[in-house]
Design an enzyme around this catalytic site. Sequence first.
Site, PDB file in Angstrom:
ATOM      1  N   ASN A  54       1.281  -2.541   4.530  1.00 51.93           N
ATOM      2  CA  ASN A  54       1.766  -1.103   4.353  1.00 51.93           C
ATOM      3  C   ASN A  54       3.479  -1.022   3.882  1.00 51.93           C
ATOM      4  O   ASN A  54       4.039  -1.822   4.579  1.00 51.93           O
ATOM      5  CB  ASN A  54       1.446  -0.516   5.643  1.00 51.93           C
TER       6      ASN A  54
ATOM      7  N   GLY B 164      -8.865   5.542   1.373  1.00 52.35           N
ATOM      8  CA  GLY B 164      -8.737   4.574   2.068  1.00 52.35           C
ATOM      9  C   GLY B 164      -8.350   3.238   1.460  1.00 52.35           C
ATOM     10  O   GLY B 164      -8.666   2.833   0.376  1.00 52.35           O
TER      11      GLY B 164
ATOM     12  N   GLN C 199      -5.204   3.589  -6.762  1.00 51.18           N
ATOM     13  CA  GLN C 199      -6.643   3.290  -6.029  1.00 51.18           C
ATOM     14  C   GLN C 199      -7.389   4.552  -6.597  1.00 51.18           C
ATOM     15  O   GLN C 199      -7.120   5.370  -7.324  1.00 51.18           O
ATOM     16  CB  GLN C 199      -6.339   3.543  -4.556  1.00 51.18           C
TER      17      GLN C 199
ATOM     18  N   ASP D   3       5.190   1.200   4.857  1.00 51.76           N
ATOM     19  CA  ASP D   3       6.201   1.498   5.984  1.00 51.76           C
ATOM     20  C   ASP D   3       6.272   0.610   7.025  1.00 51.76           C
ATOM     21  O   ASP D   3       6.782   0.748   8.140  1.00 51.76           O
ATOM     22  CB  ASP D   3       5.669   2.798   6.398  1.00 51.76           C
TER      23      ASP D   3
ATOM     24  N   LEU E 155       0.898  -1.067  -0.030  1.00 52.88           N
ATOM     25  CA  LEU E 155       0.038  -0.206  -0.051  1.00 52.88           C
ATOM     26  C   LEU E 155       1.025   1.183   0.206  1.00 52.88           C
ATOM     27  O   LEU E 155       1.677   1.534   0.894  1.00 52.88           O
ATOM     28  CB  LEU E 155      -0.997  -0.012   1.311  1.00 52.88           C
ATOM     29  N   ASN E 156       0.986   2.119  -1.031  1.00 56.07           N
ATOM     30  CA  ASN E 156       1.811   3.062  -1.520  1.00 56.07           C
ATOM     31  C   ASN E 156       1.330   4.384  -1.546  1.00 56.07           C
ATOM     32  O   ASN E 156       2.031   5.069  -2.417  1.00 56.07           O
ATOM     33  CB  ASN E 156       2.725   2.571  -2.459  1.00 56.07           C
TER      34      ASN E 156
ATOM     35  N   LYS F 116       6.349   5.465  11.537  1.00 56.04           N
ATOM     36  CA  LYS F 116       5.076   6.424  11.419  1.00 56.04           C
ATOM     37  C   LYS F 116       5.750   7.762  11.824  1.00 56.04           C
ATOM     38  O   LYS F 116       5.148   8.747  11.768  1.00 56.04           O
ATOM     39  CB  LYS F 116       3.955   6.261  12.129  1.00 56.04           C
TER      40      LYS F 116
ATOM     41  N   GLY G 136       0.468   6.718   0.450  1.00 52.76           N
ATOM     42  CA  GLY G 136       0.642   8.006   1.624  1.00 52.76           C
ATOM     43  C   GLY G 136       1.868   8.807   1.176  1.00 52.76           C
ATOM     44  O   GLY G 136       2.815   8.179   0.444  1.00 52.76           O
TER      45      GLY G 136
END
Length: 456
Positions: A248, A219, A190, A250, A113-114, A389, A116
């Site tokens: 994720n 989301g 997305q 990260d 999931l990239n 984070k 952010g």
Amino acid sequence: MPQDRRASFTRHNSQDMRSSSAPGGVEHAVRVDLDGLIKQMPEGPDKDKFSKEMDDFYRLFTRFLHEKKHSKPLDWEKVRGPKPEDVIAYRDLEKKELKNVAPLLSKLAVLKLNGGLGTTMGCVGPKSAIEVRDGQTFLDLTVQQIEYLNQVSGADVPLILMNSFNTDEDTGKIVQKYSNHNVSICTFNQSRYPRFKADSNLPLARTPENKPGFWYPPGHGDLYESFANSGLLDQLIEEGKEWVFISNVDNLGATVDASILQHMADTGAEFVMEVTDKTKADIKGGTIIDYDGQIRLLEIAQVPKAHVDDFKRVKKFKIFNTNNLWISIKAIKRLVASQKFDLDLIVNHKTTDDGTAVVQLETAVGAAIKHFAGAHGVNVPRSRFLPVKSTSDLFLVTSDLYLLENGQLFMNPKRTFKTVPVIKLGDHFKKVNDYLARFKTPPQILELDHLTVTGD
């Protein structure tokens, strides 16, 4: 060779003729709006993709209106801890090495999931481009992991990046540097949905431009439909892929695990969620529950206010979702095609720079657990949850507490305690550049238990 399969969904918005008092009420007005946006698109594949995306948004929006009127709040009396068969211990799985599961690896894809940005850490561009260890970024380490995986197994495990419109362009440039690596990289976008006004429920944007603040990525629960819409899901099925490992970008602990992959194959489960034991630092994390006899993911946003403290109690809800997910690719296709793939809505209230109150509807990828056959959790070691984070997390992963090998971080065996120190860096360390100005060399913290820094 990196393959760019990004699906570009370009957004457009309607004229000012819209009104929620039109025939059919707000649903009709919004549908007219969306149709107006679609008409502004030139004919071609981009228009088809855009139209499908607007239909998906409209379906989510009408669900929001219906649930606002008719849905009942969560009945706390029906919330139970997971049944024993719903969460199994990782230590009980048959232990496997990567080289022992080569035939299964040939049927696996890895998806990160990239979407952010690195703004919360004071960085510009995709968060995955932040340097986190020895001058290497999240993406660098991920590529090393997959490359090593393919090398030891002889498989061809592809790396898939789900970008957002915020990260797509920069990521497309970054992945070119991996063209000579032994890993096939594919990307897709997305969805991009319109924010709508809190008072009128009508979309905020009124021009085709991608103006900041007018659109949002809805989301990571949007993954399923976006994955299918991109065409990549069908391609993976044609190539004989059966499972996708999602995490994720990260989370430096989210690496392909041979034992869990073997467990997926042995049990035939369509969905496995990695969970781990809660600590006081994880009290807000979503957890697996039994609700009316059905396995569910419960997020803190769904908990009635009167029971939030109860939700945060580590003794009652002992595990939380790491967002490391193993899912059957064919099951995703089946559920998306059914159009009954309703994930719990997260209603996010925001305020634009000019003070306009807006709403964005989001979903979480883990909420889909209730839809898949044989879905359950596996309680994994904490080492599989190593997110970055904040600069406090960065302090840990750059220290001598971890050793780096083939893109993967391991706890230093010289550490006497197997627990991770609690690090709390103050506001002067919040941004990466400020942090690096104060910590010019890797921290030496093998004996550290707790560190709190306030002031400069």
